[in-house]
Design an enzyme around this catalytic site. Structure first.
Site, PDB file in Angstrom:
ATOM      1  N   GLU B 245       0.917  -1.276  -0.162  1.00 60.14           N
ATOM      2  CA  GLU B 245      -0.069  -0.140   0.072  1.00 60.14           C
ATOM      3  C   GLU B 245       0.859   1.100   0.040  1.00 60.14           C
ATOM      4  O   GLU B 245       1.669   1.316   0.954  1.00 60.14           O
ATOM      5  CB  GLU B 245      -0.921  -0.172   1.162  1.00 60.14           C
ATOM      6  CG  GLU B 245      -2.049   1.178   1.454  1.00 60.14           C
ATOM      7  CD  GLU B 245      -1.993   1.499   2.771  1.00 60.14           C
ATOM      8  OE1 GLU B 245      -2.517   0.586   3.426  1.00 60.14           O
ATOM      9  OE2 GLU B 245      -2.131   2.679   2.870  1.00 60.14           O
ATOM     10  N   CYS B 279      -2.484   7.654   5.234  1.00 56.20           N
ATOM     11  CA  CYS B 279      -2.631   7.370   3.849  1.00 56.20           C
ATOM     12  C   CYS B 279      -3.883   7.686   3.088  1.00 56.20           C
ATOM     13  O   CYS B 279      -3.817   7.869   1.857  1.00 56.20           O
ATOM     14  CB  CYS B 279      -2.186   5.765   3.365  1.00 56.20           C
ATOM     15  SG  CYS B 279      -3.140   4.922   4.710  1.00 56.20           S
TER      16      CYS B 279
END
Lengths: 499, 499
Positions: B245, B279
């Protein structure tokens, strides 16, 4: 050479007109058209896509005569085998129609809100959506089932992704004929222009897998060719999923209770069908020394045939000659071959398990074609550490009598670490198209052990999740709306059901 | 330097004893131990693994005081946030316990034989099995939830895979403390030695992802770091699945009906929580020019804070300074910051959509931290071609009034092509741990759009199918036996149900 030229493997002569190699600018045009088609094709309902797949299957069946005759000339696989293969191909398209109608392939998942847990949970709804245009690299050895309208194409179209096929150079005319039928059937069924395209020539494949419009790729072929394309796909500025089915040694263990001479005929048939040009060919047999001669006699009685192209024929001859000349193995027997240009003989070798274990890397090189090595053992438990070290493989087979069941379990426990499908008292060739099929396995049998190129779940390679958080019901995709208007199986607060 | 040294971001001073970097030979020992542990851990029943996960969660909760205090000193994220994060982490372990008990995660699939179709179908039974030892690369910004005992570790252990964690160098003491609790809890619960290991230092991570015993890897972090490890994983002689990720721009579209000043407070809070080190931070806002000043006032009123480490702090300052100095965007406002060593101020910039579209690549660079760009527009439909060109992102958010619903649908249709989660009238920070969660998206937000690092389906990254063909019932894995002794949901001849 600016064309891809087909050949007749029985005569070695050129067959039909060469097909022009696709230029980079033409690849760009076709891939861009696929990107445009994605918007409309991915918006077509699953039910309607199922209708299109059925129409495609019917169209291929209706043109079976020309397809089979062309493929037989280009591949020498024979009309009976190709007739079955085409039917398999159209049934595969129909299976994906069933998958679309059943509807759980989108994995609709609904969570209600829970403000009292940490972290709090809003309303979440998850569904799988198509990725975008898919590149499909055809295989040489299945001119229908793993080619232009094969499993990768069927599953990708089913998912809502357009497809651009890189045709295999061993059967260009078959590819042209199949593409003609596919394009016409898709157009007649109302699918958008660009939902299917095809390119020819090695360079076109390299351009395709690197094209920005392509969002995933499927491949069936050699480990070398697959690795090269995999590396290109992963080396992109934006790497894409690349699903390659590469080489496979397909170990078969014949346990002592099953080691009777009557097993030999089934083995020889599985080894030599399609001139051994199957990715699930049983090329590595572990057996008691007592049945080596029976296996050898059965192979000696087989007839071989012409291989798919000159390169494969030469490669098979060279690699089996080298094996025969090495002092590691002994030649057990050699079959015959017809008087055809690229014909080869089936060959059987043998080696004691101790020598095999010491030379495992060399002796697990794939000899694509009708050759096998019988690795002889005394006690099945000697095999366990050896089987654990095998390279990843599509299949692992055990032949066992009732008295062997305990050993069979120990063998299976090891085999499932290296193989994607475990077969009991049958042969690995023959891959049913079904919900529960898995045609995959650890590297190098595939590039990704999570996925299959055959069976209902092959569709999953081309779809990815999107989750809607706190979204108004009326604005949700239909699969996620409260009322479940499609009546599909869904997971609601963790529970699967039609709700 | 032979140790990984922790620091206090509030003072910039070293904190605690440095942790020795793990040598290559020690990485080899730990990975090999994990390979040995795989045999026994993967044979433990799902129900028993659930018990172990629950015990692990309880043990972490019981040691919350030392864990939170250590993490607060090393990360400056604050006790309230870290308290919630640790609870999230333990609830995540418990969710995977639920997933194991529910049982459908193995996707047990049973097909009966059908000799009358082409090709004929033997009895097929498919189940998902763990891949082997998994490497988990911790993130800096979630010292619990995406770190030593975070989602990757929880899902991999749940699946039956041993885990070797590469700890993040921004919180070595937190990693040591967490690893101590995890190791003790696993041992007390009877898990085999080697089922959990941890390594320290950048080089150890490179060695780990290339170690032959490691069969898959999870990563949360920067695009640069993730790409480097992805390339190593894909460049192995035997490439392995690598689930990274990476970076995410998280576009938020405020539609005209929702563009009222009262939206500003929620935005500023989402932008600046955890000093913007999420994020899913809303770094890119598309809004009518009329609310730019309200957004600016809200950001000006925020306080900033110390970033996780010196490098991130310097990188944020440098990249936002460069942005402020460029003539592409205007500075709207700047928040304040506490008098702490690595503290930074929140910053808000603005740019008209036309200029943004012309400089899309430059203006979508992630500024990790509490900075955002407001892209002003007049008509929502101008946004459609721009949103379609955004780099892949974890989230896409739409704020809309009733009057905006038609536009919201058009926006969502485009956003779902680039984003993994679509949020309606809320903010993207805050990622619930649930069955329907998807924390993923197209490159570069992740390395593989099919998978999620949060939610029940995160377990699927570590399990792969094996199909048993014609296998005797008594020798099958229990999930596949006729009687369904576990009572789990299965697919039988295509139909889902508890049968």
């Amino acid at each position: 050479m600016s064309v891809v030229q087909g050949f007749n493997p029985r005569t070695g002569e050129p067959f039909g007109e060469g097909v022009p190699k696709t230029s980079d600018s033409e690849v760009d045009r076709i891939a861009s058209l696929a990107a445009t088609a994605f918007d409309s094709w991915s918006a077509v309902s699953a039910a309607q896509r199922a209708v299109v797949l059925d129409a495609l299957a019917d169209a291929l069946d209706a043109e079976s005569e020309v397809l089979i005759s062309t493929a037989d000339t280009e591949t020498a696989l024979g009309v009976p085998r190709l007739t079955v293969e085409l039917k398999r191909t159209t049934n595969q398209l129909r299976l994906f129609g069933e998958v679309l109608r059943e509807g759980s392939y989108v994995e609709a998942t609904l969570d209600t809100a829970n403000p009292d847990i940490i972290p709090p949970r809003p309303v979440l709804r998850r569904v799988l959506r198509p990725l975008g245009p898919v590149a499909v690299f055809s295989a040489s050895n299945f001119p229908f089932a793993f080619s232009v309208a094969g499993g990768d194409t069927a599953s990708a179209l089913a998912s809502g992704c357009p497809v651009v096929v890189k045709s295999h150079s061993a059967h260009p005319r078959t590819s042209v004929e199949t593409a003609r039928v596919v394009s016409a059937a898709l157009a007649a069924a109302g699918a958008p222009e660009g939902v299917f395209g095809i390119v020819y020539g090695t360079e076109s494949g390299r351009a395709l897998v690197q094209h920005p419009a392509i969002k995933a790729a499927g491949f069936t072929g050699s480990t070398g060719g697959g690795r090269a394309l995999f590396d290109l796909a992963q080396g992109r500025p934006d790497p894409i999923p690349f699903y390659g089915e590469l080489g496979s040694v397909n170990p078969t263990v014949i346990l002592p209770g099953a080691a009777t001479p009557d097993i030999a005929a089934g083995f020889a048939q599985s080894l030599t069908m399609g001139v051994g040009q199957f990715c699930t060919n049983p090329g590595l047999v572990f057996a008691p020394a007592s049945i080596v001669s029976a296996l050898g006699e059965a192979v000696a009685a087989t007839g071989g045939g012409a291989m798919l192209n000159e390169r494969m024929c030469e490669s098979y001859r060279a690699s089996t000659d080298a094996l025969a000349a090495s002092d590691l193995v002994s030649v057990v027997s050699t079959g015959t071959k017809p008087d055809e240009a690229w014909a080869v003989e089936p060959r059987l070798f043998t080696v004691p398990v101790k020598v095999f274990a010491e030379n495992l890397e060399k002796l697990t090189e794939e000899h694509f074609g009708p050759a096998a090595i019988v690795v002889t053992y005394a006690d099945p438990d000697e095999l366990l550490p050896v089987l654990a070290k095998l390279p990843g493989t599509l299949t692992g087979t055990v032949h066992a009598a009732e008295s062997d069941h305990a050993a069979a379990s120990r063998i299976a426990e090891v085999l499932r670490g290296v193989a994607g499908r475990l077969i009991f008292n049958a042969w690995p060739t023959g891959v049913a198209v079904a919900w529960g099929q898995h045609h995959g396995g650890p590297w190098p049998s595939t590039t990704n052990p999570l996925h299959t190129s055959v069976g209902a779940t092959a569709i999953r390679r081309w779809i990815a999740p999107v989750t809607y958080q706190s979204w108004p019901d009326a604005l949700l995709p239909v699969e996620l709306q409260d009322a479940n208007p499609l009546g599909i199986p869904r997971r609601v607060d963790g529970v699967l059901g039609v709700h």
